[in-house]
Write a protein that holds these residues in place. Structure first.
Motif, short mmCIF file in Angstrom:
data_model
loop_
_atom_site.label_atom_id
_atom_site.label_comp_id
_atom_site.label_asym_id
_atom_site.label_seq_id
_atom_site.Cartn_x
_atom_site.Cartn_y
_atom_site.Cartn_z
N MET A 97 92.96 18.92 4.58
CA MET A 97 91.96 17.96 4.11
C MET A 97 92.24 17.53 2.67
N PHE A 98 92.72 18.47 1.86
CA PHE A 98 93.04 18.17 0.46
C PHE A 98 94.12 17.09 0.38
N PHE A 99 95.22 17.31 1.07
CA PHE A 99 96.29 16.32 1.05
C PHE A 99 95.89 15.06 1.80
N GLY A 100 95.05 15.21 2.83
CA GLY A 100 94.59 14.03 3.55
C GLY A 100 93.83 13.09 2.65
N ALA A 101 93.09 13.63 1.68
CA ALA A 101 92.35 12.79 0.74
C ALA A 101 93.30 11.95 -0.11
N PHE A 102 94.39 12.56 -0.57
CA PHE A 102 95.34 11.82 -1.41
C PHE A 102 96.16 10.83 -0.59
N PHE A 103 96.53 11.21 0.63
CA PHE A 103 97.20 10.24 1.50
C PHE A 103 96.26 9.07 1.81
N GLY A 104 94.98 9.40 2.02
CA GLY A 104 94.01 8.34 2.28
C GLY A 104 93.84 7.42 1.08
N ALA A 105 93.86 7.99 -0.13
CA ALA A 105 93.75 7.17 -1.33
C ALA A 105 94.94 6.22 -1.45
N LEU A 106 96.14 6.73 -1.16
CA LEU A 106 97.33 5.88 -1.21
C LEU A 106 97.24 4.76 -0.19
N TYR A 107 96.80 5.10 1.02
CA TYR A 107 96.65 4.07 2.06
C TYR A 107 95.64 3.02 1.64
N TRP A 108 94.50 3.44 1.10
CA TRP A 108 93.44 2.49 0.75
C TRP A 108 93.89 1.57 -0.38
N LEU A 109 94.63 2.12 -1.32
CA LEU A 109 95.13 1.29 -2.42
C LEU A 109 96.05 0.19 -1.90
N ARG A 110 96.97 0.60 -1.04
CA ARG A 110 97.99 -0.34 -0.58
C ARG A 110 97.44 -1.38 0.40
N GLN A 111 96.54 -0.96 1.27
CA GLN A 111 96.09 -1.84 2.33
C GLN A 111 94.79 -2.59 2.03
N HIS A 112 94.01 -2.09 1.07
CA HIS A 112 92.70 -2.69 0.84
C HIS A 112 92.46 -3.07 -0.63
N SER A 113 92.56 -2.08 -1.53
CA SER A 113 92.17 -2.34 -2.92
C SER A 113 93.00 -3.44 -3.56
N VAL A 114 94.33 -3.29 -3.55
CA VAL A 114 95.19 -4.29 -4.19
C VAL A 114 95.07 -5.66 -3.52
N TRP A 126 91.06 -12.70 -12.93
CA TRP A 126 92.46 -12.35 -13.21
C TRP A 126 93.35 -13.44 -12.61
N PRO A 127 93.51 -14.57 -13.27
CA PRO A 127 94.31 -15.66 -12.67
C PRO A 127 95.78 -15.32 -12.54
N ASP A 128 96.28 -14.40 -13.36
CA ASP A 128 97.71 -14.06 -13.30
C ASP A 128 98.01 -12.88 -12.40
N PHE A 129 97.00 -12.36 -11.74
CA PHE A 129 97.20 -11.17 -10.91
C PHE A 129 97.99 -11.50 -9.65
N LYS A 130 98.95 -10.65 -9.32
CA LYS A 130 99.74 -10.76 -8.09
C LYS A 130 99.48 -9.52 -7.25
N ALA A 131 98.93 -9.68 -6.09
CA ALA A 131 98.56 -8.55 -5.23
C ALA A 131 99.79 -8.03 -4.50
N VAL A 132 100.66 -7.34 -5.22
CA VAL A 132 101.87 -6.78 -4.63
C VAL A 132 101.88 -5.27 -4.89
N TRP A 133 102.60 -4.58 -4.04
CA TRP A 133 102.76 -3.13 -4.18
C TRP A 133 104.24 -2.80 -4.07
N PRO A 134 104.74 -1.94 -4.94
CA PRO A 134 104.06 -1.28 -6.06
C PRO A 134 103.99 -2.16 -7.30
N SER A 135 103.14 -1.78 -8.23
CA SER A 135 102.94 -2.56 -9.45
C SER A 135 103.98 -2.15 -10.48
N MET A 136 105.10 -2.86 -10.49
CA MET A 136 106.24 -2.43 -11.29
C MET A 136 106.38 -3.15 -12.62
N ALA A 137 105.80 -4.32 -12.77
CA ALA A 137 106.02 -5.08 -13.99
C ALA A 137 104.70 -5.57 -14.56
#
Length: 293
Positions: A97-114, A126-137
């Motif tokens: 469950m501990f690791f499931g929470a962190f895997f779930g956070a990663l999934y939610w960031l990539r698929q929903h939040s960003v 945020w007019p200059d925001f680009k919804a891409v993953w990962p945020s490298m630049a």
């Protein structure tokens, strides 16, 4: 207790009052107190954390030594063995469950939040925001204000792949050691247990170099936006679990060298092996999701 004196384990062994729980709690109190002060800028907090950890480790050493002594005296019967098995099973479930929470956070960031932050409702904010993953630049991703420094992501080659091979190999050597113990081949068991411990230590060394490479060459840090935080939380906590599992296997190896365990009664070995195999499975998930995806 009379049954134990006659050479038979009691139906269920209940130890007497012990000082160990309260002593361990005192150590953890200083750890939490020091950590809270440390992150708020108090230099003495680090010393409190160190004192608490040393105190806690000393208490656990005494506590485990006492439990091992009770086991070797034959006080742990079938019911205690079952309770140990259930306890280890629930502990590993909590880790899932501990690791499931962190895997779930990663999934939610990539698929929903960003993606949601890149929607029309946030275009004015945020007019200059680009919804891409990962945020490298900076300026082109989740940090249009330049708060996150540009960085490079960590790919699967070659350090993570080497560590994957190390952990998979350690799972094989541990299984060989288990079968050797069940066949009462102690020499073979000890040899493959030491090999498993060495593979675990090598994994930690490679991961340490990977972190050095990430910070110095890739500028990938814990502060590197959502990607950096999830990357180091997942891989760092897994590395801590590898350390704990390696120490468990090390102490089990020492116990085997002292003549502990029999081919029929060796749950201390099995519990550590369960934990190690769990660590292997979690790493496979990390290797695929974090490094490849």
């Amino acid at each position: 207790m009379s049954a134990a004196i006659q050479g038979q384990a009691p139906y269920y062994f209940v130890p007497g009052p012990s000082r160990h729980p309260i002593m361990a709690a005192i150590g953890l109190f200083f750890v939490i107190l020091g950590a809270g002060q440390w992150v708020n800028g108090s230099d003495w907090g680090a010393w409190s954390v160190l004192f608490g950890l040393v105190w806690w480790a000393f208490v656990l050493q005494q506590w485990f030594r006492e439990a091992i002594s009770e086991s070797e005296k034959g006080l742990y019967g079938h019911r205690v063995d079952l309770s140990f098995r259930w306890s280890m099973s629930w502990f590993i479930f909590s880790e899932v469950m501990f690791f499931g929470a962190f895997f779930g956070a990663l999934y939610w960031l990539r698929q929903h939040s960003v993606p949601n932050l890149g929607g029309l409702e946030n275009a004015l904010l945020w007019p200059d925001f680009k919804a891409v993953w990962p945020s490298m630049a900076a300026g082109a991703t989740a940090s249009p204000a330049g708060v996150v420094e540009p960085f490079t992501t960590m790919g699967p080659f070659w350090l993570p792949t080497i560590n994957t091979a190390l952990l998979l190999t350690s799972g094989v050597t541990l299984t060989i050691a288990h079968h050797a113990l069940r066949e009462n081949h102690r020499g073979k068991t000890i040899a493959f247990m030491w090999l498993t411990v060495l593979l675990g230590a090598t994994f930690l060394g490679v991961q340490g170099y990977e972190y050095y490479h990430a910070y110095t060459d890739l500028n990938l840090k814990l502060s590197s936006g959502a990607f950096g935080s999830t990357f180091f939380m997942l891989t760092g906590f897994h590395g801590f679990h590898v350390l704990v599992g390696m120490l468990m296997l090390l102490f089990i190896t020492i116990r085997i060298m002292k003549g502990h365990f029999t081919p029929d009664r060796h749950f201390g070995f099995e519990g550590a092996a369960w934990y190690w195999h769990f660590v292997d499975v979690v790493w496979l998930g990390l290797y695929i999701v974090v490094y490849w995806f």
